[in-house]
Design a protein around this motif. Structure first.
Motif, PDB file in Angstrom:
ATOM      1  N   UNK A 251     -15.212  -0.756   5.851  1.00 17.04           N
ATOM      2  CA  UNK A 251     -14.498   0.521   5.852  1.00 17.04           C
ATOM      3  C   UNK A 251     -14.303   1.052   7.268  1.00 17.04           C
ATOM      4  N   UNK A 252     -13.266   1.831   7.434  1.00 17.38           N
ATOM      5  CA  UNK A 252     -12.999   2.436   8.733  1.00 17.38           C
ATOM      6  C   UNK A 252     -14.102   3.424   9.113  1.00 17.38           C
ATOM      7  N   UNK A 253     -14.708   4.057   8.121  1.00 19.99           N
ATOM      8  CA  UNK A 253     -15.766   5.016   8.408  1.00 19.99           C
ATOM      9  C   UNK A 253     -16.963   4.344   9.075  1.00 19.99           C
ATOM     10  N   UNK A 254     -17.465   3.254   8.491  1.00 18.62           N
ATOM     11  CA  UNK A 254     -18.640   2.609   9.090  1.00 18.62           C
ATOM     12  C   UNK A 254     -18.277   1.854  10.361  1.00 18.62           C
ATOM     13  N   UNK A 255     -17.033   1.387  10.477  1.00 18.10           N
ATOM     14  CA  UNK A 255     -16.589   0.810  11.744  1.00 18.10           C
ATOM     15  C   UNK A 255     -16.616   1.870  12.842  1.00 18.10           C
ATOM     16  N   UNK A 256     -16.130   3.059  12.508  1.00 23.53           N
ATOM     17  CA  UNK A 256     -16.136   4.182  13.451  1.00 23.53           C
ATOM     18  C   UNK A 256     -17.566   4.543  13.845  1.00 23.53           C
ATOM     19  N   UNK A 257     -18.461   4.589  12.859  1.00 24.44           N
ATOM     20  CA  UNK A 257     -19.850   4.950  13.094  1.00 24.44           C
ATOM     21  C   UNK A 257     -20.539   3.932  14.004  1.00 24.44           C
ATOM     22  N   UNK A 258     -20.345   2.647  13.700  1.00 26.06           N
ATOM     23  CA  UNK A 258     -21.056   1.607  14.432  1.00 26.06           C
ATOM     24  C   UNK A 258     -20.570   1.461  15.866  1.00 26.06           C
ATOM     25  N   UNK A 259     -19.273   1.605  16.082  1.00 23.55           N
ATOM     26  CA  UNK A 259     -18.736   1.353  17.422  1.00 23.55           C
ATOM     27  C   UNK A 259     -19.193   2.393  18.435  1.00 23.55           C
ATOM     28  N   UNK A 260     -19.750   3.492  17.967  1.00 21.96           N
ATOM     29  CA  UNK A 260     -20.307   4.477  18.870  1.00 21.96           C
ATOM     30  C   UNK A 260     -21.731   4.138  19.296  1.00 21.96           C
ATOM     31  N   UNK A 261     -22.261   3.019  18.784  1.00 22.82           N
ATOM     32  CA  UNK A 261     -23.634   2.634  19.085  1.00 22.82           C
ATOM     33  C   UNK A 261     -23.769   1.292  19.793  1.00 22.82           C
ATOM     34  N   UNK A 262     -22.863   0.356  19.499  1.00 22.29           N
ATOM     35  CA  UNK A 262     -23.063  -1.024  19.964  1.00 22.29           C
ATOM     36  C   UNK A 262     -22.439  -1.264  21.335  1.00 22.29           C
ATOM     37  N   UNK A 263     -22.838  -2.389  21.940  1.00 23.28           N
ATOM     38  CA  UNK A 263     -22.207  -2.829  23.186  1.00 23.28           C
ATOM     39  C   UNK A 263     -21.570  -4.201  23.002  1.00 23.28           C
ATOM     40  N   UNK A 264     -22.378  -5.209  22.617  1.00 20.27           N
ATOM     41  CA  UNK A 264     -21.828  -6.559  22.458  1.00 20.27           C
ATOM     42  C   UNK A 264     -22.239  -7.235  21.154  1.00 20.27           C
ATOM     43  N   UNK A 265     -23.226  -6.657  20.458  1.00 23.67           N
ATOM     44  CA  UNK A 265     -23.706  -7.291  19.229  1.00 23.67           C
ATOM     45  C   UNK A 265     -23.951  -6.234  18.153  1.00 23.67           C
ATOM     46  N   UNK A 266     -23.619  -6.591  16.913  1.00 18.31           N
ATOM     47  CA  UNK A 266     -23.927  -5.728  15.770  1.00 18.31           C
ATOM     48  C   UNK A 266     -25.225  -6.233  15.140  1.00 18.31           C
ATOM     49  N   UNK A 267     -26.324  -6.011  15.825  1.00 21.03           N
ATOM     50  CA  UNK A 267     -27.617  -6.516  15.350  1.00 21.03           C
ATOM     51  C   UNK A 267     -28.056  -5.748  14.118  1.00 21.03           C
ATOM     52  N   UNK A 268     -29.036  -6.310  13.411  1.00 22.45           N
ATOM     53  CA  UNK A 268     -29.519  -5.655  12.208  1.00 22.45           C
ATOM     54  C   UNK A 268     -30.156  -4.303  12.507  1.00 22.45           C
ATOM     55  N   UNK A 269     -30.627  -4.095  13.725  1.00 29.18           N
ATOM     56  CA  UNK A 269     -31.191  -2.787  14.066  1.00 29.18           C
ATOM     57  C   UNK A 269     -30.154  -1.691  13.879  1.00 29.18           C
ATOM     58  N   UNK A 270     -28.908  -1.982  14.221  1.00 32.45           N
ATOM     59  CA  UNK A 270     -27.836  -1.007  14.041  1.00 32.45           C
ATOM     60  C   UNK A 270     -27.390  -0.936  12.583  1.00 32.45           C
ATOM     61  N   UNK A 271     -27.359  -2.077  11.918  1.00 38.45           N
ATOM     62  CA  UNK A 271     -26.928  -2.107  10.526  1.00 38.45           C
ATOM     63  C   UNK A 271     -27.922  -1.352   9.641  1.00 38.45           C
TER      64      UNK A 271
END
Length: 251
Positions: free
Chosen positions: A126-146
């Motif tokens: 979803x665009x919502x969780x994409x929006x949420x995550x991209x404000x946190x990550x740099x190069x990897x979507x690790x499980x810590x962020x998920x």
């Protein structure tokens, strides 16, 4: 590999590697037995694993997402549900399907319902969780962020709509024949990929998630979608723009 998939798509590009199933199975059973012993504190062996006809992760549908992801990518969360009998490498993170518990000295394997994985597939893409995550990550979507992603409860009728739309997108964008058994299991009507307006379905799905799960209003949605500016003139970016336009028009 991560680059083999895209959102709702299990064959975005051709795989480069193939695994000898029997050799991999033996190694994975040994690993799973160690996990069973740790989770249940029971004595357990590889022979018992096979006698009980327990399944390994690769033998079930598996929810995966790309590990490599940047805040300036076109989309930062890219997830799909893989068919059975697919092995994955370290650039494709997956959710564990099975857990174990001790039932009066007997080990029981508990499998996550595939419908739950389809629900999560829709939220991750979803665009919502994409929006949420991209404000946190740099190069990897690790499980810590998920692990930090806000995953709300959904009313049964809304959840069923999300699951069916999620499956339809998966069925039409992937190799549909690999999901025919799952369609029958979920009791979903026959789907003709040529007759589906996938942009419309995706826009409807985004609206369901935004309005009913996260209680966004029109102004929230206008702001959130206006931030998806990255990417070139690719097919996927053109599709994204159409989804956004369609969702705004039908809000």
């Amino acid at each position: 590999e991560g680059k083999v998939i895209y959102q709702y798509n299990n064959d975005y590009s051709l795989p480069r590697y193939f695994i000898n199933e029997e050799r991999a199975k033996a190694a994975l059973i040994d690993k799973e037995v160690r996990r069973i012993k740790k989770e249940t504190k029971c004595t357990f062996s590889a022979e018992q694993f096979e006698q009980n006809e327990f399944k390994l992760e690769y033998q079930a549908h598996k929810l995966v997402y790309r590990d490599v992801a940047r805040s300036t990518d076109e989309r930062s969360l890219i997830a799909t549900l893989l068919p059975e009998h697919v092995f994955t490498g370290n650039t494709l993170n997956h959710f564990v399907n099975f857990s174990y518990k001790d039932q009066a000295g007997q080990v029981e394997q508990i499998e996550v319902k595939t419908s739950e994985l389809l629900f999560l597939q829709a939220l991750l893409n979803s665009l919502i969780l994409n929006y949420y995550l991209r404000n946190k990550i740099s190069a990897h979507a690790s499980f810590y962020y998920v692990y930090e992603l806000p995953i709300p409860e959904a009313a049964p009728e809304i959840k069923q709509q999300i699951i069916e739309k999620s499956f339809t997108l998966l069925y039409c964008k992937s190799q549909s024949e690999l999901y025919e058994d799952l369609r029958l299991e979920l009791n979903i009507a026959e789907i003709d990929p040529k007759q589906q307006d996938l942009v419309q379905i995706r826009a409807e799905l985004e609206i369901l998630i935004a309005q009913h799960l996260y209680q966004l209003d029109a102004d929230d949605w206008q702001h959130l979608t206006s931030t998806f500016i990255y990417g070139n003139d690719s097919v996927t970016k053109q599709e994204l723009d159409k989804i956004i336009d369609n969702s705004q028009a039908n809000w």
